[in-house]
Design an enzyme around this catalytic site. Structure first.
Site, PDB file in Angstrom:
ATOM      1  CG  ASP A  32      -2.092   0.902   1.118  1.00 12.34           C
ATOM      2  OD1 ASP A  32      -3.227   0.407   1.234  1.00 12.34           O
ATOM      3  OD2 ASP A  32      -1.901   2.128   0.901  1.00 12.34           O
ATOM      4  CE1 TYR A 141     -13.425   4.057  -8.808  1.00  8.19           C
ATOM      5  CE2 TYR A 141     -15.816   4.095  -8.911  1.00  8.19           C
ATOM      6  CZ  TYR A 141     -14.652   3.529  -8.439  1.00  8.19           C
ATOM      7  OH  TYR A 141     -14.706   2.456  -7.604  1.00  8.19           O
ATOM      8  CE  LYS A 145     -11.551   0.659  -9.326  1.00 15.52           C
ATOM      9  NZ  LYS A 145     -10.686  -0.214  -8.562  1.00 15.52           N
TER      10      LYS A 145
END
Ligand code: UFG
Length: 327
Positions: A32, A141, A145
């Site tokens: 991360d 967005y 994806k």
């Protein structure tokens, strides 16, 4: 013990996933970059701080560990921000993911669970959205994806990997037993923002548009408890590792709530009046997004069990814990 690389494992959903993996006998290892995640959300698991777009770091990671699968939770997730900063979305969600996929191919790690979104569908043409619904995202967005979904499918066609693409509806709630919570900075999600009003952090909640073609004019969403989401991921992982079959699946409850309905539940649970003001629509917001959750049930015998009241209650308790700990 099988190791699972959890990319974005310090974020809201990824960090909730860690204990589900551990309880099922897997060893999660978290990558991360902490751009939105929190170091203290990674409990009992190794955290490597770095970016999934960093090829040299991934070389190291894939050389050190033999991963059975990658769970990919990392990404930018705000619809409105994606409209105003599209390149950030294509860079982080698409370009960086391509580096991760490249390294998975190079090191022969060939099972992927990918966090996709209901935003890939765009404006719904049916009340309940099945996985066969046309894919016409209405914001960058959702498009970012969908691009990744297509790349993954193209790779799978060539035998490079098997995938579970999971299209989340609106994740909410928290695992209060583990002291987990939803913490975005800045916060843009409806339920945490409503609860901030009840905590006295904000004066009121802004309702983005009240003339949508829905029951009360406000947007309708399918809220799903983060614990339910994690259970579904576990089913998907086991399915992928044992059956080696691709799956694209909605993760939702199959019941929509308007913004005003969410507000009503929150007022009851917090015993606060939670004042509201109505403002302009937020760009890129579809009027309604509600899952047809049948495929998940048919595939894994799984369906979400928590209702909206439980999600708001858990989020409320978790957010009060958070304040107590920060004081
Ligand atoms: N809303 C308000 N006021 C606010 C915040 C939100 O009225 O202050 C409304 C939004 O317009 C929307 C609803 O509340 O209609 C839910 O908004 P969220 O920001 O909580 O969530 P989104 O539906 O925009 O997006 C979320 C995730 C996405 C995911 C999507 C799928 O952030 O990653 O759900 O449905 F794609």
């Amino acid at each position: 013990m099988q190791s699972i690389l959890v990319v974005g494992g310090a974020g809201y959903i990824g960090s909730h996933m860690l204990s589900h993996l551990q309880n099922a006998g897997y060893q999660p290892i978290v990558l991360d970059n902490l751009s939105t995640g929190h170091r203290d959300a990674v409990i009992n698991a190794e955290l490597i701080v770095g970016d999934m777009g960093d090829a040299a770091l991934l070389d190291q990671l894939f050389q050190q560990h033999r991963f059975s699968a990658v769970m990919h939770f990392a990404g930018c997730i705000e619809v409105q921000e994606s409209v105003t900063h599209p390149l950030k979305y294509y860079k982080n969600n698409v370009a960086a993911t391509m580096t991760l996929l490249e390294k998975m191919q190079q090191y022969d790690v060939n099972h992927l669970i990918f966090s996709s979104t209901a935003a890939v569908y765009g404006e719904p043409q049916t009340a309940l959205i099945t996985e066969k619904h046309p894919l016409n995202p209405v914001n960058p967005y959702g498009r970012s994806k969908l691009m990744v979904e297509q790349i993954i499918k193209d790779m799978s066609e060539q035998g490079i990997l098997k995938y579970a693409i999971l299209r989340y509806f609106n994740a909410a709630g928290a695992d209060k037993k583990k002291g987990m919570k939803e913490r975005h900075q800045p916060e843009t999600h409806l339920i945490p923002l409503i609860l901030q009003v009840a905590q006295g952090i904000r004066e009121n909640i802004t309702i983005f548009g009240a003339d949508y073609p829905t029951i009360d004019g406000t947007c309708v969403r399918d809220y799903i408890h983060v614990t339910d989401l994690c259970e579904a991921h576990l089913h998907a992982l086991i399915w992928l590792l044992t059956k080696k079959q691709n799956v694209v699946c909605n993760l939702g409850v199959g019941r929509g709530y308007s913004v005003l309905e969410v507000l009503k539940v929150a007022r009851e649970i917090t015993a606060h009046s939670i004042p509201m003001v109505v403002s302009e629509k937020r760009p890129g917001d579809p009027a309604s997004l509600v899952a047809d959750p049948l495929l998940a049930y048919e595939t894994w015998g799984w369906k979400a069990s928590a209702d909206l009241e439980m999600m708001v209650r858990d989020a409320w308790e978790a957010s009060r814990e958070l304040i107590k700990n920060e004081v």
